[in-house]
Design a protein around this motif. Structure first.
Motif, PDB file in Angstrom:
ATOM      1  N   ASN A  15       0.759  -1.205   0.021  1.00  0.00           N
ATOM      2  CA  ASN A  15      -0.002   0.015   0.007  1.00  0.00           C
ATOM      3  C   ASN A  15       0.871   1.181   0.075  1.00  0.00           C
ATOM      4  O   ASN A  15       0.387   2.135  -0.462  1.00  0.00           O
ATOM      5  N   LEU A  16       2.142   1.167   0.496  1.00  0.00           N
ATOM      6  CA  LEU A  16       2.962   2.247   0.517  1.00  0.00           C
ATOM      7  C   LEU A  16       3.802   2.109  -1.020  1.00  0.00           C
ATOM      8  O   LEU A  16       4.720   3.179  -1.066  1.00  0.00           O
ATOM      9  N   GLY A  17       3.464   1.374  -1.811  1.00  0.00           N
ATOM     10  CA  GLY A  17       4.217   1.362  -3.138  1.00  0.00           C
ATOM     11  C   GLY A  17       5.578   0.813  -3.050  1.00  0.00           C
ATOM     12  O   GLY A  17       6.344   1.326  -4.014  1.00  0.00           O
ATOM     13  N   LEU A  18       6.063   0.174  -2.127  1.00  0.00           N
ATOM     14  CA  LEU A  18       7.268  -0.381  -1.870  1.00  0.00           C
ATOM     15  C   LEU A  18       7.436  -1.907  -2.424  1.00  0.00           C
ATOM     16  O   LEU A  18       6.423  -2.808  -2.130  1.00  0.00           O
ATOM     17  N   LEU A  23      12.114  -2.219   0.126  1.00  0.00           N
ATOM     18  CA  LEU A  23      12.181  -2.308   1.594  1.00  0.00           C
ATOM     19  C   LEU A  23      13.414  -2.689   2.030  1.00  0.00           C
ATOM     20  O   LEU A  23      13.969  -2.005   3.118  1.00  0.00           O
ATOM     21  N   ALA A  24      14.039  -3.675   1.685  1.00  0.00           N
ATOM     22  CA  ALA A  24      15.124  -3.946   1.991  1.00  0.00           C
ATOM     23  C   ALA A  24      16.486  -2.904   2.080  1.00  0.00           C
ATOM     24  O   ALA A  24      17.052  -3.304   3.045  1.00  0.00           O
ATOM     25  N   LEU A  56       7.599   2.661   8.134  1.00  0.00           N
ATOM     26  CA  LEU A  56       6.191   2.307   7.496  1.00  0.00           C
ATOM     27  C   LEU A  56       4.952   3.274   8.050  1.00  0.00           C
ATOM     28  O   LEU A  56       4.033   3.435   7.890  1.00  0.00           O
ATOM     29  N   ASN A  57       5.558   4.131   9.090  1.00  0.00           N
ATOM     30  CA  ASN A  57       4.732   4.923   9.960  1.00  0.00           C
ATOM     31  C   ASN A  57       3.597   4.166  10.673  1.00  0.00           C
ATOM     32  O   ASN A  57       2.570   4.699  10.501  1.00  0.00           O
ATOM     33  N   VAL A  58       3.907   3.406  11.480  1.00  0.00           N
ATOM     34  CA  VAL A  58       3.018   2.735  12.251  1.00  0.00           C
ATOM     35  C   VAL A  58       3.674   2.322  13.620  1.00  0.00           C
ATOM     36  O   VAL A  58       4.984   2.321  13.572  1.00  0.00           O
ATOM     37  N   SER A  59       2.922   1.619  14.344  1.00  0.00           N
ATOM     38  CA  SER A  59       3.525   1.275  15.612  1.00  0.00           C
ATOM     39  C   SER A  59       3.768  -0.023  15.600  1.00  0.00           C
ATOM     40  O   SER A  59       3.407  -1.046  14.754  1.00  0.00           O
ATOM     41  N   VAL A  60       4.627  -0.453  16.342  1.00  0.00           N
ATOM     42  CA  VAL A  60       5.203  -2.017  16.402  1.00  0.00           C
ATOM     43  C   VAL A  60       3.886  -2.785  16.766  1.00  0.00           C
ATOM     44  O   VAL A  60       3.909  -3.841  16.282  1.00  0.00           O
ATOM     45  N   ASN A  61       3.241  -2.544  17.580  1.00  0.00           N
ATOM     46  CA  ASN A  61       1.945  -3.294  17.984  1.00  0.00           C
ATOM     47  C   ASN A  61       1.142  -3.451  16.751  1.00  0.00           C
ATOM     48  O   ASN A  61       0.500  -4.646  16.720  1.00  0.00           O
ATOM     49  N   PHE A 102       2.208  11.614   1.822  1.00  0.00           N
ATOM     50  CA  PHE A 102       0.957  11.421   1.355  1.00  0.00           C
ATOM     51  C   PHE A 102       0.390   9.885   1.134  1.00  0.00           C
ATOM     52  O   PHE A 102      -0.390   9.653   1.481  1.00  0.00           O
ATOM     53  N   ALA A 103       1.730   9.134   0.974  1.00  0.00           N
ATOM     54  CA  ALA A 103       1.314   7.827   0.752  1.00  0.00           C
ATOM     55  C   ALA A 103       0.903   7.310   2.193  1.00  0.00           C
ATOM     56  O   ALA A 103      -0.092   6.270   2.156  1.00  0.00           O
ATOM     57  N   THR A 104       1.345   7.565   3.164  1.00  0.00           N
ATOM     58  CA  THR A 104       1.106   7.474   4.679  1.00  0.00           C
ATOM     59  C   THR A 104      -0.739   7.669   4.979  1.00  0.00           C
ATOM     60  O   THR A 104      -1.235   6.740   5.450  1.00  0.00           O
ATOM     61  N   PHE A 105      -1.044   8.719   4.367  1.00  0.00           N
ATOM     62  CA  PHE A 105      -2.298   9.471   4.446  1.00  0.00           C
ATOM     63  C   PHE A 105      -3.160   8.454   3.766  1.00  0.00           C
ATOM     64  O   PHE A 105      -4.271   8.008   4.280  1.00  0.00           O
ATOM     65  N   LYS A 106      -2.781   8.190   2.625  1.00  0.00           N
ATOM     66  CA  LYS A 106      -3.615   7.395   1.538  1.00  0.00           C
ATOM     67  C   LYS A 106      -3.692   5.824   2.067  1.00  0.00           C
ATOM     68  O   LYS A 106      -4.785   5.336   2.066  1.00  0.00           O
ATOM     69  N   CYS A 107      -2.627   5.443   2.656  1.00  0.00           N
ATOM     70  CA  CYS A 107      -2.728   4.232   2.999  1.00  0.00           C
ATOM     71  C   CYS A 107      -3.650   3.941   4.371  1.00  0.00           C
ATOM     72  O   CYS A 107      -4.312   3.099   4.438  1.00  0.00           O
TER      73      CYS A 107
END
Length: 222
Positions: A15-18, A23-24, A56-61, A102-107
């Motif tokens: 979803n982030l287009g990676l 990513l690696a 990825l702009n998320v939490s580990v949880n 913007f990718a984080t917002f759209k995701c």
């Protein structure tokens, strides 16, 4: 609760287009490691978990499916996407106001990630609505005078905030009238024809006079 780390990672990445390779490279690891994570063969160590979450702009949880999302957040995601489509905001404006890409917002709007779960007030400010509106608790977009003044220069707000509610509404009505008509105050001839001074100097057109002129114009139009 089932972990599903690999599925979550894969969904976020896509979803982030990676790609796995991209990513690696950002994590300074080989692509095989990412593939193993997504297929549940291995898991990243603590350091890589933190790096992944940040990237990825998320939490580990969230990555490890350890959080339970309320139905309100799901509604907020849909409403944010709807507002974005309706208002056609520029991507640059979104990124500047939200402080992320913007990718984080759209995701997030599409149901992935938890970046905005605790930042709904930022989204509300961006779209000019309340948090309750985003959460679906009200279908009314704020329209009171004081809320609309937030979009007006603070100096002007300081001039009118101590007026009565009726006076505030008169000022707001006049501002809206001027915006719609995109013209200056009525001419001296018009003022004279409606009982005003025929040659009143511009500086003598006080806020009170402006409100009275607006009332006259509004009555004529009605």
């Amino acid at each position: 609760m089932e972990n599903n780390f690999g599925e979550t990672l894969k969904a976020m990445r896509k979803n982030l287009g990676l790609t796995q390779k991209a990513l690696a490279e950002k994590l300074f690891i080989d692509q095989t490691s990412v593939s193993y994570w997504e297929n549940g063969k291995t898991y990243p160590d603590f350091e890589k978990q933190q790096a992944l979450a940040k990237l990825l702009n998320v939490s580990v949880n969230y990555l490890f499916n350890l959080t339970v999302e309320s139905s309100d957040i799901s509604v907020a995601r849909k409403n944010a996407l709807k507002l974005f489509q309706e208002q056609s905001l520029a991507i640059d404006d979104i990124e500047r106001n939200l402080g992320t890409n913007f990718a984080t917002f759209k995701c997030w709007c599409n149901g992935y990630g938890d970046y905005f779960n605790d930042k709904l007030s930022i989204l509300a400010d961006l779209f000019g609505v309340s948090v309750d509106y985003l959460l679906g608790r009200t279908d009314k977009i704020p329209s009171s005078f004081d809320e609309q003044l937030e979009e007006i220069d603070f100096t002007l707000y300081g001039e009118v905030r101590d007026l009565t509610d009726e006076e505030k509404q008169d000022v707001l009505d006049y501002i809206q009238y001027k915006k719609s008509k995109k013209e200056r105050l009525p001419s001296d001839a018009y003022i004279a024809a409606h009982g005003g001074a025929a040659h009143a100097p511009e500086e003598e057109k006080t806020p009170e006079a402006a409100r009275e002129i607006f009332r006259q114009v509004r009555n004529e139009e009605n």
